[in-house]
Design an enzyme around this catalytic site. Sequence first.
Site: not given
Length: 679
Positions: A39, A196, A270, A392, A419, A481
């Site tokens: 790149h 950019n 790129h 918990s 998370e 869950h």
Amino acid sequence: MSVHALPSVNASADVAHASMANAIRFLAIDAVEKAKSGHPGMPMGMADVATVLFSRFLKFDPSDPAWPDRDRFVLSAGHGSMLLYALLYLTGYEGLTLDQLRAFRQWGSKTPGHPEYGHTPGVETTTGPLGQGIATAAGMALAERLSNARFGDDLVDHYTYVIAGDGCLMEGLSHEAISLAGHLRLNRLIVLFDDNEISIDGSTSLSCSDDQLARFEASGWSACRIDGHDPEAIAAAIERARHGDRPSLIACRTIIGFGAPNRQGSEKAHGAPLGAEEVARTREALAWPYQPFEIPEPILAQWRKIGARGQTARRNWIERTRRLNIAGRSPFHDALNRHLPGEYAAAIDQLRARFVQERPVIATRQASQLVIDTIAEALPNLLGGSADLTHSNLTRAKTQQPVRREDFQGNYIHYGVREHAMAAAMNGIALHGGFIPYGGTFLTFADYSRPAIRLAALMGIRVIHVMTHDSIGLGEDGPTHQPVEHLASLRAIPNLLVFRPADAVETAEAWDCALRAETSPSVLCLSRQALPAFREATANVNLVAYGAYVVSEPEEGRDVTLIATGSEVAIALRAAQQLGQDNIRAAVVSAPCFDLFRTQSREYITAVLGRVPRIGIEAAIEGEWMRWLGDGGEFVGMTGFGASAPAETLYREFGITAEAVAETARRCLTRARMTATHS
Ligand SMILES: Cc1ncc(C[n+]2csc(CCOP(=O)(O)OP(=O)(O)O)c2C)c(N)n1
């Protein structure tokens, strides 16, 4: 404000800034050209920004890439790796030779496609998956403030600089990280945004119309936009950012592929070599008449001077640390030492002995709470946290205090419901050094953290994930869950230790393994529900460290082996009793960590598994279980998602019971006997 200022080497004083920046550009162009992949656009576009940052601000010393008080530089846009490799070569990092640049992206080189921590000196973190770098950097900047609050400006006084592109800022993870960094006012974090307006598909206007400045400001950052090709504007913005009271975004308006007449400003710059003709034109356009990989002596000398300017600062820092070290040991050195202190070993051994004696019938998350309470005092650099599930996950020790933006003395981080940022920030904290980070969430939300967990495993760093509510055993919250595929999917990540302890003793041992694993992250999968204690006194041998071990062995040999993890070990033990009533001799094996078991000797593995039919029991999908069970074995577990009901009902309805295990064992034995008769 930084109290230990560095001399700045203003490029324009000796060699023109443009030449310094062009050295980066052409090393990137030539390396990508030679590799026939890579790149070039991003290094060409950000060469001016990087030149100003490295020559005037960045505190670093290539002769000691791990100097604890160096500034951190994170290339979040990891695809632009040649920008970093060019800088490492130019400033004189050992081993980063021109030959290494010529070997860009080749087998065995120090210059892989994307920067890899631990592989190339001077690479602070592995980047490539967009968004990870900026979130990891937030963790580094947080670790700096936490260390600074403990040890003061004399020892800890550095910045974290990030180069991030549109891609990093589009990733959801960046939002979590920006929000957390803004909330904590991490004013040593400075993001240089490669603004950019181009990504792979073309103009960013195809997919994004965010006002990035407003977005960062809304999260408590200061933000500005500058011309990313104007060295004085870049320097002024960085100078301002360094003195701000909050993290800073500097949107550097740049031209991707700067200098390539037919490619610049377009996605064509790129991610592909420019091609011989365009390279020749770029040499003309930027007045760079030199051969590929040729850096004229005055330019290289000037870059090497930049590389040398941190030496005095580092020596002075070492002097200051020596003063601490009169007694041969200081809390600062202890914090940086990755090995665990003697106080820790004594504390964990004592707790394990207490568990063996008291046999508490508690959830493994509760046992983990007791472990944390015990070790927090013996490990002053333990840094806890949770993604808003503290009560918990039971992750906060009694002695731990929350980290707040007005008080970085704390040692417990309320990561909020973030998370992914928690996992990435913990990576940054571990990479920074000085702390052992752990953080909690529900196991089912491991998916939200997974990309950062994978990077921790790839980097080989010690980060501990406490993931509770580890099965249908959590009950009524239901299938959203209840993890079913998570154990299998986490076990699939190389160099990640996945523990599922079965009682309080195993929980203490799993924690001990995780803390001692200096080059692996760990996930502790813990139950919501109470589990019976089964471990007898075993002197001080950590049996979890073997990955699997025999819990009960029939006296006169075995007919069948029942192998279980976590909450299902109790089911296996009951099944063994039931089988005993039919004179079937069942051994029970607890297998809290497949990853460690796999590393044991063939003899040990065979002895534990036994040469008899084997039944695996785990309230999760089968995953790699059959590897341990062999042709004659069977697995008792989940085949799909769970459901919302009390835990007992779920175990019964999904057929994970002692009766079902005993029945399966009988079936396997009958089949084995029939096969034996027919062969
Ligand atoms: C998580 C992730 N998704 C996708 C990619 C593939 N990818 C690499 S670079 C890139 C575009 C990035 O655009 P930008 O940050 O603007 O970089 P620039 O084009 O300016 O070099 C993409 C999609 C990746 N590396 N990581």
